[in-house]
Design a protein around this motif. Structure first.
Motif, mmCIF file in Angstrom:
data_model
loop_
_atom_site.group_PDB
_atom_site.id
_atom_site.type_symbol
_atom_site.label_atom_id
_atom_site.label_comp_id
_atom_site.label_asym_id
_atom_site.label_seq_id
_atom_site.Cartn_x
_atom_site.Cartn_y
_atom_site.Cartn_z
ATOM 1 N N TRP A 246 1.022 -0.690 0.307
ATOM 2 C CA TRP A 246 0.085 -0.285 -0.190
ATOM 3 C C TRP A 246 1.036 0.880 -0.013
ATOM 4 C CZ3 TRP A 246 -1.407 4.402 1.894
ATOM 5 C CH2 TRP A 246 -2.399 5.239 1.629
ATOM 6 N N ARG B 56 -6.306 -2.347 6.683
ATOM 7 C CA ARG B 56 -7.106 -3.992 6.716
ATOM 8 C C ARG B 56 -8.183 -4.144 5.198
ATOM 9 N NH1 ARG B 56 -9.516 -4.242 11.524
ATOM 10 N NH2 ARG B 56 -11.220 -5.232 11.006
ATOM 11 N N ARG C 23 -9.523 -5.117 1.942
ATOM 12 C CA ARG C 23 -11.216 -4.711 1.128
ATOM 13 C C ARG C 23 -12.070 -5.301 1.459
ATOM 14 N NH1 ARG C 23 -8.582 -0.695 -3.677
ATOM 15 N NH2 ARG C 23 -10.824 -1.064 -3.786
ATOM 16 N N ARG C 24 -12.513 -4.986 1.592
ATOM 17 C CA ARG C 24 -14.085 -5.905 1.012
ATOM 18 C C ARG C 24 -14.226 -5.591 -0.173
ATOM 19 N NH1 ARG C 24 -19.103 -7.540 3.477
ATOM 20 N NH2 ARG C 24 -17.913 -7.906 6.047
ATOM 21 N N SER C 25 -14.425 -4.566 -0.504
ATOM 22 C CA SER C 25 -14.058 -4.282 -2.399
ATOM 23 C C SER C 25 -13.016 -4.286 -2.538
ATOM 24 C CB SER C 25 -15.581 -3.595 -2.205
ATOM 25 O OG SER C 25 -15.748 -2.895 -4.122
ATOM 26 N N THR C 26 -12.974 -4.949 -3.535
ATOM 27 C CA THR C 26 -11.780 -4.917 -4.385
ATOM 28 C C THR C 26 -12.299 -3.690 -6.272
ATOM 29 O OG1 THR C 26 -11.890 -7.020 -5.916
ATOM 30 C CG2 THR C 26 -10.818 -6.839 -3.708
ATOM 31 N N SER D 96 -17.889 1.992 4.990
ATOM 32 C CA SER D 96 -16.298 1.280 4.405
ATOM 33 C C SER D 96 -16.638 -0.308 3.477
ATOM 34 C CB SER D 96 -15.382 0.977 5.503
ATOM 35 O OG SER D 96 -15.845 -0.406 6.361
ATOM 36 N N ARG D 97 -17.536 -0.454 3.477
ATOM 37 C CA ARG D 97 -17.887 -1.682 2.974
ATOM 38 C C ARG D 97 -17.496 -1.525 1.424
ATOM 39 N NH1 ARG D 97 -20.654 -5.765 5.603
ATOM 40 N NH2 ARG D 97 -21.719 -5.116 7.548
ATOM 41 N N SER E 256 -12.521 2.482 -0.509
ATOM 42 C CA SER E 256 -11.245 2.083 -1.296
ATOM 43 C C SER E 256 -10.425 2.251 0.483
ATOM 44 C CB SER E 256 -10.150 2.085 -2.239
ATOM 45 O OG SER E 256 -9.847 3.731 -1.899
ATOM 46 N N LEU E 257 -11.255 3.310 0.844
ATOM 47 C CA LEU E 257 -10.087 4.481 2.557
ATOM 48 C C LEU E 257 -11.351 4.804 2.848
ATOM 49 C CD1 LEU E 257 -7.338 4.688 3.389
ATOM 50 C CD2 LEU E 257 -7.570 6.922 2.681
ATOM 51 N N HIS F 51 -13.685 -2.327 6.620
ATOM 52 C CA HIS F 51 -13.581 -3.117 5.644
ATOM 53 C C HIS F 51 -12.630 -2.558 4.672
ATOM 54 C CE1 HIS F 51 -17.147 -5.059 7.685
ATOM 55 N NE2 HIS F 51 -17.572 -4.317 7.718
ATOM 56 N N CYS F 52 -11.984 -1.692 4.779
ATOM 57 C CA CYS F 52 -10.850 -1.210 4.194
ATOM 58 C C CYS F 52 -10.071 -1.067 4.862
ATOM 59 C CB CYS F 52 -11.105 -0.132 3.312
ATOM 60 S SG CYS F 52 -12.275 1.219 3.410
#
Length: 289
Positions: free
Chosen positions: A24, A143, A145-148, A249-250, A253-254, A282-283
């Motif tokens: 990152w 952390r 990421r839930r969604s890429t 956050s789901r 990206s940040l 979740h990100c």
């Protein structure tokens, strides 16, 4: 001279979480094409020096392996021309104080959300919480990421000066990534919640939401002229601030939050929004001061 470049310090302990933090940080440095940054991986070994059982030799072998892994990982990243990025430093001592010392005058400190190390208290969640609370620079806790595929940055807004700095941090990144910024204010009112019944929204709840909407719109309007190419979307939601940011956050990206909210005493009693987000987002999470 690399010593004069802005420095991004990364806590590294050989874990997958620390590897994600290093990636990152390298990606952040790559985005700074107009201002090369140094990415410095900092490995902290125990300060203990037992002489029995070959501990020192095993300790040194492990640190050397981590150093090699960090160097190889950095060498495999793409960075801007002239980017100084191959610096790996090994220190000995308590992990949190050593990371904080390494990050003095740094542009950013990046750590994983958990890890494994030489002793209890290395790059685990407790370390990320401590450095986020005490570092003198922005801290990013990476952390999963839930969604890429998410292409938006979420930032928490309240009345504090730190919220304005958090919005600026988010906009600066969005300016380079092309993402949008969602500025979120959680305006949950305990009293309004108590007075709401039978699905009918009380007048107090309506006033609280309207005040929240004005606040977030004013903060965004003050920052927008500095970032004309960034889409900033203000939102006020009648949910507790920590939870509204975790929910957002789901699909982010940040998440960016200030190090303190509007009421330091309430934070002491209830736990700060930033600490709640660090535990549950979740990100990746950026803590800005």
């Amino acid at each position: 001279m690399t010593d004069h470049l802005p420095r991004i310090v990364v806590g590294y302990d050989g874990s997958a979480s620390a590897g994600a933090a290093l990636d990152w940080a390298a990606e952040w440095a790559e985005l700074q094409a107009d201002e090369p940054h140094e990415v410095r991986a900092v490995i902290v070994g125990t300060a203990m020096d037992p002489v029995l059982g070959g501990y020192r030799a095993r300790n040194d072998d492990l640190l050397e392996r981590w150093r090699s892994e960090a160097e190889q990982r950095l060498a495999g990243t793409d960075t801007a021309p002239g980017q100084a990025r191959e610096r790996v430093e090994v220190r000995h001592g308590p992990v949190v104080p050593e990371l904080l010392r390494a990050a003095e005058q740094a542009a950013m400190l990046v750590v994983g959300s958990d890890g494994h190390g030489l002793a209890t208290g290395t790059l685990t969640g407790s370390v990320s919480q401590h450095v986020a609370r005490h570092a003198g620079c922005p801290v990013v806790v990476v952390r999963p990421r839930r969604s890429t595929v998410a292409n938006r940055i979420v930032v928490g807004i309240d009345e504090s000066p730190e919220a304005g700095r958090a919005l600026r941090f988010a906009c600066r990144r969005a300016q380079r990534t092309g993402e949008s910024v969602i500025a979120v204010h959680g305006c949950f009112s305990v009293l309004a919640h108590v007075l709401t019944f039978d699905g009918a929204e009380s007048e107090l709840a309506a006033r609280s939401l309207a005040a929240g909407e004005r606040l977030v719109q004013e903060v965004c309007a003050a920052r927008a002229p500095d970032f004309p190419d960034v889409e900033i979307e203000p939102e006020a939601i009648p949910v507790r601030p920590g939870q509204v940011l975790v929910d957002a956050s789901r699909a982010a990206s940040l998440v960016v939050v200030g190090s303190r909210g509007r009421d330091a005493f309430a934070e002491l009693l209830l736990g700060s929004v930033s600490q709640h987000v660090l535990h549950h987002a979740h990100c990746p999470v950026a803590i800005v001061r």
